[in-house]
Design a protein around this motif. Structure first.
Motif: not given
Length: 252
Positions: A57-59, A100-109, A122-129, A186-194
């Protein structure tokens, strides 16, 4: 500021999940040391026998803006060699992580961010990603290897040559993003999948990760290393400096 690892707060350790968080304000453009720190954190998390899934994840406003261009401009060849090796280590650490690594992506990548998420499981992303490689606008090359894991071949080429971006919704349509959620979820969704992944037997998960990597049609380490050679060529020929001199002046 830097790379932090959290596996105890909110009961995460009991779930077998380790969260590795990147925080390099203002835009998460990583310096050379940052890429190495990220690689070390991911590798350490994967080696821990109590870990069954890693969430990357990222801040801040965006997940990752690639390399620190200002450091490259200030330090020259030293920084180029360092960032090439650092990115290689970080991307490899994600790909080779024992779980396994789950990437939680927000904003720009962007740039190096594509290298990270392209090598994640696996990638989980926010709507603004948004996702893209602005390398040609920054006097560099590379990470087409990883973009090709997210989109079809011809779209990858179009995005690469134009420095264009795609949205999380578009990648979801291609099947490379697992879920698109509101940013605050985002983080909750990534953690739920994880947690679903981490509920499996830990030893079997590690065998599964090794098996899946072993049947990949492209050797991502060799492929990315090949690309990096052209980045170095662009640098020593002066092309990179010519392009980077325009960076931040409104025409890149």
């Amino acid at each position: 500021m830097g790379v932090s690892t959290s596996s105890e707060e909110k009961g995460i350790r009991g779930d077998g999940i380790c969260v590795v968080t990147v925080d390099f304000p203002p835009v998460n453009a990583l310096p050379v040391d940052g890429w190495y720190a990220l690689a070390d954190a991911v590798r350490a998390a994967g080696r821990d026998p109590g870990t069954r899934c890693v969430v990357l994840a990222a801040e801040g406003r965006g997940f990752n803006a690639g390399v620190d261009i200002k450091e490259l401009q200030a330090r020259g060849a030293d920084a180029l060699v360092g960032v090439n090796r650092g990115c290689f280590e970080a991307f490899s650490a994600v790909y080779e992580c024992e779980v396994p690594v789950v990437a939680a992506v927000q904003g720009f990548c962007l740039g190096g961010g594509i290298g990270l998420v392209g090598n994640a499981d696996v990638i989980v992303a926010s709507e603004d990603a948004t996702f893209g490689l602005p390398e040609l606008d920054r006097g560099a090359l590379g990470a087409a290897t990883h973009l090709a894991r997210l989109v079809p071949q011809h779209l990858m080429r179009a995005l690469y040559f134009t420095s264009g971006t795609v949205t999380a919704a578009e990648l979801h349509a291609h099947g490379s993003v697992w879920a698109v959620v509101p940013r605050e979820e985002l983080l909750d969704a990534a953690l739920g999948l994880a947690r679903k992944i981490a509920a499996k037997d830990g030893e079997l998960l590690r065998l599964a990760k090794a098996a899946i990597n072993g049947i990949d049609p492209v050797d991502v380490r060799r492929s990315y290393r090949f690309e990096q050679g052209f980045t170095f060529e662009a640098s020593v020929s002066g092309v990179a400096d010519r392009v980077r001199s325009r960076f931040g002046k409104g025409d890149s």
